[in-house]
Design an enzyme around this catalytic site. Structure first.
Site, PDB file in Angstrom:
ATOM      1  N   ASN A 239       0.866  -1.191   0.000  1.00 53.87           N
ATOM      2  CA  ASN A 239       0.000   0.000   0.000  1.00 53.87           C
ATOM      3  C   ASN A 239       0.897   1.234   0.000  1.00 53.87           C
ATOM      4  O   ASN A 239       2.113   1.126   0.212  1.00 53.87           O
ATOM      5  CB  ASN A 239      -0.924  -0.026   1.227  1.00 53.87           C
ATOM      6  CG  ASN A 239      -0.133  -0.040   2.517  1.00 53.87           C
ATOM      7  OD1 ASN A 239       0.529   0.923   2.852  1.00 53.87           O
ATOM      8  ND2 ASN A 239      -0.169  -1.151   3.239  1.00 53.87           N
TER       9      ASN A 239
ATOM     10  N   ASP B 218      -3.444  -6.672   5.374  1.00 56.10           N
ATOM     11  CA  ASP B 218      -4.308  -7.610   6.104  1.00 56.10           C
ATOM     12  C   ASP B 218      -4.134  -9.038   5.600  1.00 56.10           C
ATOM     13  O   ASP B 218      -4.375  -9.994   6.329  1.00 56.10           O
ATOM     14  CB  ASP B 218      -5.775  -7.185   5.966  1.00 56.10           C
ATOM     15  CG  ASP B 218      -6.042  -5.911   6.766  1.00 56.10           C
ATOM     16  OD1 ASP B 218      -5.392  -5.738   7.816  1.00 56.10           O
ATOM     17  OD2 ASP B 218      -6.873  -5.096   6.336  1.00 56.10           O
TER      18      ASP B 218
ATOM     19  N   LYS C  19      10.291 -15.809 -10.560  1.00 60.72           N
ATOM     20  CA  LYS C  19       9.346 -14.907 -11.204  1.00 60.72           C
ATOM     21  C   LYS C  19       8.333 -15.739 -12.003  1.00 60.72           C
ATOM     22  O   LYS C  19       8.735 -16.563 -12.828  1.00 60.72           O
ATOM     23  CB  LYS C  19      10.115 -13.968 -12.130  1.00 60.72           C
ATOM     24  CG  LYS C  19       9.247 -12.924 -12.768  1.00 60.72           C
ATOM     25  CD  LYS C  19      10.053 -12.053 -13.729  1.00 60.72           C
ATOM     26  CE  LYS C  19       9.115 -11.146 -14.490  1.00 60.72           C
ATOM     27  NZ  LYS C  19       9.706 -10.614 -15.702  1.00 60.72           N
TER      28      LYS C  19
ATOM     29  N   LYS D 252     -12.743  -0.348  16.445  1.00 60.75           N
ATOM     30  CA  LYS D 252     -11.355  -0.848  16.491  1.00 60.75           C
ATOM     31  C   LYS D 252     -10.786  -0.741  17.902  1.00 60.75           C
ATOM     32  O   LYS D 252     -10.029  -1.605  18.343  1.00 60.75           O
ATOM     33  CB  LYS D 252     -10.473  -0.082  15.505  1.00 60.75           C
ATOM     34  CG  LYS D 252     -10.641  -0.607  14.101  1.00 60.75           C
ATOM     35  CD  LYS D 252      -9.828   0.097  13.050  1.00 60.75           C
ATOM     36  CE  LYS D 252     -10.310  -0.405  11.686  1.00 60.75           C
ATOM     37  NZ  LYS D 252      -9.866   0.381  10.571  1.00 60.75           N
TER      38      LYS D 252
ATOM     39  N   LYS E 271      -9.622  -4.222  19.343  1.00 60.52           N
ATOM     40  CA  LYS E 271      -8.175  -4.427  19.455  1.00 60.52           C
ATOM     41  C   LYS E 271      -7.654  -4.113  20.853  1.00 60.52           C
ATOM     42  O   LYS E 271      -6.439  -4.070  21.062  1.00 60.52           O
ATOM     43  CB  LYS E 271      -7.453  -3.579  18.405  1.00 60.52           C
ATOM     44  CG  LYS E 271      -7.928  -3.892  16.981  1.00 60.52           C
ATOM     45  CD  LYS E 271      -6.954  -3.430  15.932  1.00 60.52           C
ATOM     46  CE  LYS E 271      -7.516  -3.682  14.530  1.00 60.52           C
ATOM     47  NZ  LYS E 271      -6.483  -3.739  13.517  1.00 60.52           N
TER      48      LYS E 271
END
Ligand code: CTP
Length: 394
Positions: free
Chosen positions: A207, A276, A286, A338, A342
């Site tokens: 990301n 995640d 590859k 959350k 958590k």
């Protein structure tokens, strides 16, 4: 005991304003001492600064400093803060590259005191990509800048490049000198950046996290006296001085590094954008296109461990755990969920839209705890880092 600000003065027309900076600092009870570059002496004779500060003024690396054979080291050590005002593009460039070829730049390299730079130069030099990149490099190393002002410049051009007003410089220096040391004796663990989950030898899932928020928190905690461990995924930022930095790539590696540091930490702040999921069977080579098996068209994913949740499940009394939440909608509801799920003490929630989050230099966040939600205005990540620490420490 009065604090000492070492003022580095470089060769620039704005040098006359440094006299007012010295006066302002002295009025606030600060001892000012000057080190000049050779070019600066072409604008002002050191005698003026010697008279204003009633201290010897240092210029040459090999000048005689009676009773002090290693002058740059003693100057570096006696400074509570090193201010360079005005600072030319040349000195900024030298510092960005670790060049130490005169007394001022050698002292800058040798000091562990906070460094504050007030640049002054022609608008084109200021806006030149090289200068901008050099300033960014120094910023990522924790050096603070007092922005140059826009206006009429000595060379006749109009634009950004004027040395900030002496009162602004004095205020910024005093603010930095008074910086809180409320994390002295505490251990702070910070995660930062993205994780990278390999698909094959050359491809991965990741990301766009830049790591800037996590690095800003680590730098702020270090500034406030904490013993910091920073666990970071791959980012384009340089390691911060004065702390242990552990480099990892995958979520599993991040979990391992965090697991080793968590129990000793008084505060753990999880800013990393952890993937995640990860590919279940990454290929060591590859993968080639044109194959008729399903290997490339379908990537099997498995869930990664939740590092924050795993650590909070063994949180001890007094340990503070902070998570981040990047949301595109329902900010507070999601953050609250959350927080509970958590077992965190705080969730710093931000909307990853409107130029916020990830690679931006600024961020706008809401800090959610069991006591409520506190929205914070949009501000630079470095400033936000301090506000977050202020909240945690109550
Ligand atoms: N986090 C973590 N390990 C993971 C996923 C997230 O430690 N595997 C931490 C992040 O560092 C952050 C917090 O959990 O502090 C929330 O991350 P976020 O990505 O917003 O939430 P997710 O748990 O991934 O939930 P969702 O994707 O549903 O929003």
């Amino acid at each position: 005991m009065s604090r000492t600000v070492l003022i580095g003065v470089t060769g620039c027309v704005a040098i006359y304003k440094t006299c007012e900076v010295i006066r302002g600092l002295q009025k606030a009870g600060v001892r000012a001492k000057v080190v000049m570059t050779e070019s600066a002496t072409h604008f002002i004779n050191p005698t003026l600064f010697r008279s204003l500060t009633r201290e010897p003024v240092a210029v040459g690396l090999f000048d005689d400093a009676p009773g002090d054979p290693i002058h740059h080291i003693s100057l570096a050590k006696e400074a509570d803060l090193f201010l360079i005002a005005p600072c030319t593009a040349n000195v900024i460039a030298k510092m960005a590259h670790g060049i130490a070829d005169d007394l001022l730049t050698t002292t800058a390299l040798a000091t562990t005191a906070p460094i504050v730079i007030a640049p002054a130069m022609n608008v084109n030099m200021y806006e030149n990509a090289a200068t901008q990149l050099n300033m960014e490099t120094l910023r990522t190393r924790g050096i603070a800048f007092i922005d140059a002002e826009s206006g009429y410049l000595a060379c006749g051009d109009e634009g950004k490049g004027r040395l900030a007003d002496p009162a602004v410089i004095v205020e910024a220096v005093l603010e930095r000198l008074d910086a809180k040391r409320d994390l002295e004796g505490k251990r702070v663990l910070v995660t930062a950046g993205p994780t990278v989950e390999p698909i094959d030898a050359v491809r991965f899932i990741s990301n766009p996290s830049s790591g800037k928020m996590g690095f800003a928190i680590a730098a702020a905690a270090h500034e406030r006296g904490a013993d910091v461990t920073l666990v970071t995924g791959p980012v384009a930022l340089e390691d911060l001085p004065g702390m242990e930095t552990v480099h990892v790539r995958t979520a599993c590696e991040m979990l391992e590094a965090v697991d080793a540091a968590f129990d000793k930490a008084d505060i753990a702040i999880f800013t990393a954008a952890v993937s995640d999921y990860r590919p279940a069977n990454p290929s060591g080579c590859k993968l080639k296109k044109g194959r008729d098996d399903a290997e490339l068209s379908t990537i099997q994913l498995v869930e990664n461990p939740d590092i924050l949740a795993t650590m909070s499940s063994r949180k001890r009394d007094g340990q503070v755990v902070v998570g981040f939440a990047a949301e595109t909608d329902d900010l507070e509801v999601n953050a609250r969920e959350k927080l509970a799920k958590k077992n965190a003490d705080f969730i710093v929630a931000n909307l990853v839209s409107h130029g916020n989050g990830f690679a931006a230099d600024e961020n706008e966040a809401t800090i959610v705890s069991k006591d409520g939600a506190k929205p914070l205005n949009r501000m630079a990540k470095g400033q936000l880092a301090h506000r977050i620490l202020d909240e945690l420490l109550g």
